[in-house]
Design a protein around this motif. Structure first.
Motif, PDB file in Angstrom:
ATOM      1  N   PRO A 152       0.811  -1.222   0.000  1.00  0.00           N
ATOM      2  CA  PRO A 152       0.000   0.000   0.000  1.00  0.00           C
ATOM      3  C   PRO A 152       0.846   1.274   0.000  1.00  0.00           C
ATOM      4  O   PRO A 152       1.922   1.331   0.585  1.00  0.00           O
ATOM      5  N   ILE A 153       0.338   2.288  -0.668  1.00  0.00           N
ATOM      6  CA  ILE A 153       1.042   3.558  -0.822  1.00  0.00           C
ATOM      7  C   ILE A 153       0.853   4.418   0.430  1.00  0.00           C
ATOM      8  O   ILE A 153      -0.285   4.668   0.836  1.00  0.00           O
ATOM      9  N   PRO A 154       1.917   4.911   1.051  1.00  0.00           N
ATOM     10  CA  PRO A 154       1.754   5.924   2.090  1.00  0.00           C
ATOM     11  C   PRO A 154       1.153   7.189   1.464  1.00  0.00           C
ATOM     12  O   PRO A 154       1.727   7.764   0.537  1.00  0.00           O
ATOM     13  N   LEU A 155      -0.031   7.570   1.940  1.00  0.00           N
ATOM     14  CA  LEU A 155      -0.758   8.680   1.328  1.00  0.00           C
ATOM     15  C   LEU A 155      -1.232   9.661   2.385  1.00  0.00           C
ATOM     16  O   LEU A 155      -1.873   9.266   3.364  1.00  0.00           O
ATOM     17  N   PHE A 156      -0.915  10.934   2.174  1.00  0.00           N
ATOM     18  CA  PHE A 156      -1.508  12.012   2.952  1.00  0.00           C
ATOM     19  C   PHE A 156      -2.604  12.621   2.102  1.00  0.00           C
ATOM     20  O   PHE A 156      -2.359  13.050   0.972  1.00  0.00           O
ATOM     21  N   TRP A 157      -3.829  12.680   2.669  1.00  0.00           N
ATOM     22  CA  TRP A 157      -4.960  13.269   1.941  1.00  0.00           C
ATOM     23  C   TRP A 157      -5.547  14.374   2.800  1.00  0.00           C
ATOM     24  O   TRP A 157      -6.109  14.115   3.859  1.00  0.00           O
ATOM     25  N   GLY A 158      -5.380  15.603   2.340  1.00  0.00           N
ATOM     26  CA  GLY A 158      -5.917  16.746   3.060  1.00  0.00           C
ATOM     27  C   GLY A 158      -7.008  17.419   2.251  1.00  0.00           C
ATOM     28  O   GLY A 158      -6.869  17.595   1.035  1.00  0.00           O
ATOM     29  N   ARG A 159      -8.093  17.841   2.925  1.00  0.00           N
ATOM     30  CA  ARG A 159      -9.207  18.444   2.194  1.00  0.00           C
ATOM     31  C   ARG A 159     -10.178  19.115   3.149  1.00  0.00           C
ATOM     32  O   ARG A 159     -10.126  18.893   4.370  1.00  0.00           O
ATOM     33  N   ASP A 160     -11.057  19.921   2.593  1.00  0.00           N
ATOM     34  CA  ASP A 160     -12.212  20.463   3.288  1.00  0.00           C
ATOM     35  C   ASP A 160     -13.398  19.572   2.946  1.00  0.00           C
ATOM     36  O   ASP A 160     -13.652  19.300   1.773  1.00  0.00           O
ATOM     37  N   LEU A 161     -14.104  19.094   3.960  1.00  0.00           N
ATOM     38  CA  LEU A 161     -15.262  18.234   3.695  1.00  0.00           C
ATOM     39  C   LEU A 161     -16.305  18.943   2.838  1.00  0.00           C
ATOM     40  O   LEU A 161     -17.122  18.300   2.178  1.00  0.00           O
ATOM     41  N   ALA A 162     -16.279  20.265   2.847  1.00  0.00           N
ATOM     42  CA  ALA A 162     -17.223  21.060   2.052  1.00  0.00           C
ATOM     43  C   ALA A 162     -16.558  21.625   0.798  1.00  0.00           C
ATOM     44  O   ALA A 162     -17.002  22.657   0.273  1.00  0.00           O
ATOM     45  N   ASP A 163     -15.516  20.962   0.305  1.00  0.00           N
ATOM     46  CA  ASP A 163     -14.855  21.397  -0.930  1.00  0.00           C
ATOM     47  C   ASP A 163     -15.911  21.591  -2.023  1.00  0.00           C
ATOM     48  O   ASP A 163     -16.647  20.660  -2.354  1.00  0.00           O
ATOM     49  N   PRO A 164     -16.010  22.788  -2.610  1.00  0.00           N
ATOM     50  CA  PRO A 164     -17.079  23.053  -3.579  1.00  0.00           C
ATOM     51  C   PRO A 164     -16.770  22.578  -4.990  1.00  0.00           C
ATOM     52  O   PRO A 164     -17.633  22.690  -5.874  1.00  0.00           O
ATOM     53  N   VAL A 165     -15.578  22.044  -5.234  1.00  0.00           N
ATOM     54  CA  VAL A 165     -15.164  21.715  -6.601  1.00  0.00           C
ATOM     55  C   VAL A 165     -15.209  20.209  -6.881  1.00  0.00           C
ATOM     56  O   VAL A 165     -15.724  19.782  -7.914  1.00  0.00           O
ATOM     57  N   ILE A 166     -14.668  19.399  -5.985  1.00  0.00           N
ATOM     58  CA  ILE A 166     -14.594  17.951  -6.216  1.00  0.00           C
ATOM     59  C   ILE A 166     -15.964  17.336  -5.955  1.00  0.00           C
ATOM     60  O   ILE A 166     -16.508  17.443  -4.858  1.00  0.00           O
ATOM     61  N   THR A 167     -16.508  16.674  -6.959  1.00  0.00           N
ATOM     62  CA  THR A 167     -17.875  16.172  -6.873  1.00  0.00           C
ATOM     63  C   THR A 167     -17.981  14.957  -5.951  1.00  0.00           C
ATOM     64  O   THR A 167     -17.010  14.234  -5.727  1.00  0.00           O
ATOM     65  N   ARG A 168     -19.187  14.735  -5.454  1.00  0.00           N
ATOM     66  CA  ARG A 168     -19.429  13.686  -4.457  1.00  0.00           C
ATOM     67  C   ARG A 168     -19.054  12.299  -4.978  1.00  0.00           C
ATOM     68  O   ARG A 168     -18.489  11.485  -4.237  1.00  0.00           O
ATOM     69  N   ASP A 169     -19.321  12.009  -6.239  1.00  0.00           N
ATOM     70  CA  ASP A 169     -18.997  10.676  -6.760  1.00  0.00           C
ATOM     71  C   ASP A 169     -17.491  10.444  -6.756  1.00  0.00           C
ATOM     72  O   ASP A 169     -17.022   9.338  -6.490  1.00  0.00           O
ATOM     73  N   LYS A 170     -16.712  11.507  -7.033  1.00  0.00           N
ATOM     74  CA  LYS A 170     -15.253  11.372  -7.003  1.00  0.00           C
ATOM     75  C   LYS A 170     -14.765  11.121  -5.569  1.00  0.00           C
ATOM     76  O   LYS A 170     -13.872  10.304  -5.343  1.00  0.00           O
ATOM     77  N   ILE A 171     -15.363  11.815  -4.612  1.00  0.00           N
ATOM     78  CA  ILE A 171     -14.983  11.623  -3.206  1.00  0.00           C
ATOM     79  C   ILE A 171     -15.347  10.224  -2.744  1.00  0.00           C
ATOM     80  O   ILE A 171     -14.561   9.553  -2.053  1.00  0.00           O
ATOM     81  N   GLU A 172     -16.536   9.761  -3.114  1.00  0.00           N
ATOM     82  CA  GLU A 172     -16.968   8.431  -2.684  1.00  0.00           C
ATOM     83  C   GLU A 172     -16.043   7.340  -3.226  1.00  0.00           C
ATOM     84  O   GLU A 172     -15.668   6.407  -2.502  1.00  0.00           O
ATOM     85  N   TYR A 173     -15.654   7.450  -4.497  1.00  0.00           N
ATOM     86  CA  TYR A 173     -14.718   6.464  -5.034  1.00  0.00           C
ATOM     87  C   TYR A 173     -13.369   6.555  -4.333  1.00  0.00           C
ATOM     88  O   TYR A 173     -12.767   5.541  -3.973  1.00  0.00           O
TER      89      TYR A 173
END
Length: 216
Positions: A152-173
């Motif tokens: 598995p890849i060591p991954l840091f994922w930072g974001r705002d849960l209310a990000d207005p740009v990245i769509t919900r289907d992309k986040i769910e995947y």
């Protein structure tokens, strides 16, 4: 290469023998931006790294993109594969000159960073994804998620849960993918929207020092 594409363009923080043997961190910018956009983040990250910022190959308004997007942030999976292979052609010779390669992608750049790690898992030490997503591969044969599953890849994922740009289907995947294929460090930052904050950069700095440089 189509007429809408450009030859690879990149800027590097040091371009002399002092970079040889250092860990390399590659910045991958977001849609409509360019190679200058993320380079300034390097001042907040570990000085041991050499920093390389790459321009995406496709013209997108005043800037560039890694693959075409629609207003719904859908994309051509074929163009993702082409950009991943082109990016690796640029980075593969550098991989022999540096102790490791880490990828930091913002927005669409996170899609590229995670995609390249799925294509060349053994070559990538870690991935930092900021306000972005992972690509759903569909029929993209260059992804080797079986190898990623084994390592598995060591991954840091930072974001705002209310990000207005990245769509919900992309986040769910992405949520589904990172839970299965990464060693995940996940942080959220209220009110940053689709951007990067100083608090987030401090967390990225700590992640890089721990995961890539081996410091606690």
């Amino acid at each position: 290469m189509t007429s809408s594409e450009t030859a690879p363009v990149a800027i590097i923080s040091r371009n002399d023998d002092s970079r040889l043997g250092t860990p390399l961190l590659v910045f991958l910018h977001g849609y409509g931006s360019n190679e200058q956009d993320l380079m300034g983040l390097s001042r907040y990250l570990p000085e041991e790294f050499t920093y390389l910022s790459v321009r995406a190959p496709l013209q997108a308004g005043p800037g560039f993109s890694w693959f075409p997007l629609t207003q719904e942030i859908d994309y051509s999976i074929e163009s993702v594969g082409q950009s991943v292979e082109t990016l690796w052609e640029l980075l593969e010779p550098l991989s022999k000159q540096h102790s490791s390669i880490t990828l930091l992608g913002f927005s669409q750049g996170m899609a590229m960073a995670t995609s390249l790690a799925r294509y060349q898992r053994d070559a990538i030490a870690a991935v930092v994804g900021l306000s972005g997503f992972a690509v759903e591969p569909r029929d993209l044969e260059i992804f080797d998620d079986e190898k990623v599953l084994q390592n598995p890849i060591p991954l840091f994922w930072g974001r705002d849960l209310a990000d207005p740009v990245i769509t919900r289907d992309k986040i769910e995947y992405t949520l589904k993918w990172v839970s299965q294929y990464t060693e995940l460090t996940s942080e959220t930052y209220p009110q940053i929207g689709h951007s990067v904050s100083m608090e987030e950069l401090e967390d990225v700095d700590a992640f890089l020092k721990k995961v890539v440089l081996g410091r606690e």
